[in-house]
Design an enzyme around this catalytic site. Structure first.
Site, PDB file in Angstrom:
ATOM      1  N   GLY A  30       5.266  -7.843   1.618  1.00 48.30           N
ATOM      2  CA  GLY A  30       5.277  -7.083   0.372  1.00 48.30           C
ATOM      3  C   GLY A  30       6.690  -6.860  -0.112  1.00 48.30           C
ATOM      4  O   GLY A  30       7.625  -6.741   0.674  1.00 48.30           O
ATOM      5  N   ASP A 192       1.065   7.862  -6.837  1.00 49.61           N
ATOM      6  CA  ASP A 192       1.105   6.430  -7.144  1.00 49.61           C
ATOM      7  C   ASP A 192      -0.150   5.730  -6.631  1.00 49.61           C
ATOM      8  O   ASP A 192      -0.079   4.674  -5.992  1.00 49.61           O
ATOM      9  CB  ASP A 192       2.384   5.819  -6.552  1.00 49.61           C
ATOM     10  CG  ASP A 192       2.768   4.517  -7.247  1.00 49.61           C
ATOM     11  OD1 ASP A 192       2.229   4.220  -8.338  1.00 49.61           O
ATOM     12  OD2 ASP A 192       3.602   3.770  -6.692  1.00 49.61           O
TER      13      ASP A 192
HETATM   14  P1  ADP Z   1       6.637   0.021  -1.966  1.00 47.55           P
HETATM   15  O1  ADP Z   1       7.180   1.407  -1.999  1.00 47.55           O
HETATM   16  O2  ADP Z   1       7.708  -1.001  -2.009  1.00 47.55           O
HETATM   17  O3  ADP Z   1       5.537  -0.214  -2.969  1.00 47.55           O
HETATM   18  P2  ADP Z   1       4.511   0.017   0.073  1.00 47.55           P
HETATM   19  O4  ADP Z   1       4.506   1.009   1.170  1.00 47.55           O
HETATM   20  O5  ADP Z   1       3.530   0.200  -1.032  1.00 47.55           O
HETATM   21  O6  ADP Z   1       6.003  -0.125  -0.496  1.00 47.55           O
HETATM   22  O7  ADP Z   1       4.297  -1.433   0.698  1.00 47.55           O
HETATM   23  C1  ADP Z   1       4.341  -2.588  -0.116  1.00 47.55           C
HETATM   24  C2  ADP Z   1       3.262  -3.578   0.298  1.00 47.55           C
HETATM   25  O8  ADP Z   1       3.441  -3.954   1.683  1.00 47.55           O
HETATM   26  C3  ADP Z   1       1.838  -3.033   0.219  1.00 47.55           C
HETATM   27  O9  ADP Z   1       1.282  -3.179  -1.061  1.00 47.55           O
HETATM   28  C4  ADP Z   1       1.129  -3.890   1.256  1.00 47.55           C
HETATM   29  O10 ADP Z   1       0.793  -5.158   0.715  1.00 47.55           O
HETATM   30  C5  ADP Z   1       2.186  -4.093   2.326  1.00 47.55           C
HETATM   31  N1  ADP Z   1       2.041  -3.065   3.383  1.00 47.55           N
HETATM   32  C6  ADP Z   1       2.609  -1.841   3.409  1.00 47.55           C
HETATM   33  N2  ADP Z   1       2.251  -1.148   4.503  1.00 47.55           N
HETATM   34  C7  ADP Z   1       1.407  -1.946   5.200  1.00 47.55           C
HETATM   35  C8  ADP Z   1       0.663  -1.815   6.432  1.00 47.55           C
HETATM   36  N3  ADP Z   1       0.737  -0.716   7.177  1.00 47.55           N
HETATM   37  N4  ADP Z   1      -0.114  -2.840   6.824  1.00 47.55           N
HETATM   38  C9  ADP Z   1      -0.191  -3.970   6.089  1.00 47.55           C
HETATM   39  N5  ADP Z   1       0.473  -4.164   4.932  1.00 47.55           N
HETATM   40  C10 ADP Z   1       1.272  -3.176   4.479  1.00 47.55           C
HETATM   41 MG    MG Z   2       3.595   0.445  -3.104  1.00 48.44          MG
END
Ligand code: ADP
Ligand code: MG
Length: 409
Positions: A30, A192
């Site tokens: 991500g 969010d």
């Molecule tokens: P940001 O603040 O950059 O949006 P996120 O915490 O939403 O960060 O994480 C971005 C992406 O990473 C998520 O949309 C998901 O696809 C992936 N991701 C985040 N945490 C996890 C997790 N625990 N397991 C699997 N994928 C994850």
């Molecule tokens: Mg996010």
């Protein structure tokens, strides 16, 4: 692109020496506004005593309760918890139980330390909720911070939302509202809520809420808004503000003497609640319910993104197109704001959401009318997308609604 990816991962390993003995980076999963997330394998996993009761890739999600506090005390704890009582230590340790596959969230150095601290602290507060992705641990090296979370296998929303039956929607939303009710009970607004922050696994029929980067405790950074007053006080306040500003204006005031309104507008376009758009200074957890409603509207209308506004004014126009002038004007007044438009395509009364869903799925009232279960879903949708946050359904009440009861195990 593969080389770029490798270089990114190398940088991460350089910043955290010793990292490569602990985690085997697998791939980038991500890339958001505030972070990059990698999937990795915890190399030491097999050596841990106390781990998640997981089959392959975290399929059994629920963390088992710790048997004895002494076992937990033997685990490494965070610095802040080392002096805490045994039970507190156990709780901290419970969140630190490792998982074989982890998500490494590298928070961009441009994020303020306060913001990063906020995210980690709120995740810690929510550690006992199985519907919120827990924090295993976090590292800092100078200005670099990484959070380690259990990896949760999920599918891209775009790949399944069009095929969901009403019963699938009920299960998805029950899972989301279970997380929300927990978060809201802690008086935390996620701010969010959107599909990429709710990692849903259609096979397991459950999801976890992630990304508390914008989350906020209710009441911090908030000033009284007239929406929390009774209607006669509100009318009185509005009238005196109107007089103080010199009565009626033609169009947009040239020399606007009113103090500018400042309010937290964090979130993602298309998912912002009307009170966020109207810069309500006393926002509540109900903003998340609106966003969850937008997700349901997206699924039912089979259109993603449903709202596609470039900015807040655009977003207001989109919402007015559905709800009509009248209700939009009432909503603005609720927060002491003004709403005026001469856009001819916006009607006075708007449409009901059942109609919107029929149109966007190209259905015909005669040949393909709404089924009973769809009506229940739409009733629920209307309660989530109530323009008035005080009337909008709470997460706790939502779990008792017939629609979400359809999603019970
Ligand atoms: P940001 O603040 O950059 O949006 P996120 O915490 O939403 O960060 O994480 C971005 C992406 O990473 C998520 O949309 C998901 O696809 C992936 N991701 C985040 N945490 C996890 C997790 N625990 N397991 C699997 N994928 C994850
Ligand atoms: Mg996010």
């Amino acid at each position: 692109p593969d080389q770029v990816l490798d270089e990114d991962m190398r940088k991460l390993q350089r910043a955290f020496p010793g990292f490569k003995h602990k985690y085997r980076l697998i791939k980038k999963i991500g890339e958001g506004t505030f972070s990059t997330v990698y999937k990795a394998e915890d190399i030491q996993y097999d050596r841990y005593e106390n781990k998640w009761d997981l089959d392959k890739e975290n399929e059994k999600w629920a963390p088992p309760p710790l048997r004895r506090p002494s076992e937990a005390a033997a685990l490494p704890t965070t610095a802040g918890a080392s002096s805490a009582s045994t039970t507190q230590t156990a709780q901290v340790a419970a969140t630190r139980r490792p998982a074989k596959f982890v998500a490494i969230k590298k928070i961009y150095v441009t994020s303020s330390p306060a913001r990063i601290f906020n995210e980690l602290e709120l995740l810690h507060d929510l550690r006992d909720c199985p519907a919120v992705c827990p924090l295993i641990t976090a590292f800092r090296a100078t200005d670099q911070v990484v959070a380690i979370l259990p990896y949760f296998r999920h599918q891209d929303f775009r790949d399944y939302f069009r095929d969901m039956l009403v019963s699938d929607m009920a299960i998805y939303l029950r899972s989301l509202f279970t997380a929300l009710s927990f978060v809201h009970r802690h008086h935390i607004m996620h701010r969010d809520i959107k599909p990429t922050n709710f990692l849903y696994n259609p096979d397991l029929r459950r999801g976890v809420l992630v990304d508390f980067g914008l989350a906020e405790r209710e009441g911090t950074d908030s000033k009284p808004c007239v929406c929390h007053e009774d209607s006669s006080t509100r009318r009185q306040r509005l009238r005196s503000a109107y007089v103080a500003n010199g009565g009626p204006h033609q169009g947009y005031p040239k020399n606007d003497t009113r103090p500018s309104r400042r309010a937290n507008r964090a979130g993602t376009r298309g998912f912002r609640a009307p009170e966020v758009l109207f810069k309500c200074t006393e926002q509540t957890t109900k903003i998340d319910i609106w966003s969850a409603g937008v997700i349901l509207l997206t699924i039912m209308s089979r259109r993603f993104p449903f709202f596609n506004s470039a900015d807040d004014v655009d977003a207001m126009i989109e919402i007015s197109t559905i709800f009509g002038h009248k209700r939009m004007r009432q909503t603005s007044q609720l927060h002491g704001a003004m709403y005026e438009t001469n856009i001819p395509t916006i009607g006075q009364n708007g449409f009901d959401l059942g109609k919107i869903i029929m149109w966007s799925t190209l259905r015909n009232e005669e040949k393909n009318p709404l089924e009973q279960d769809e009506r229940i879903a739409i009733d629920f949708l209307e309660k989530c997308l109530d323009l008035d946050p005080r009337r909008r359904i709470s997460a706790e009440d939502a779990l008792e609604h017939d629609f979400l009861l359809m999603g019970e195990d």
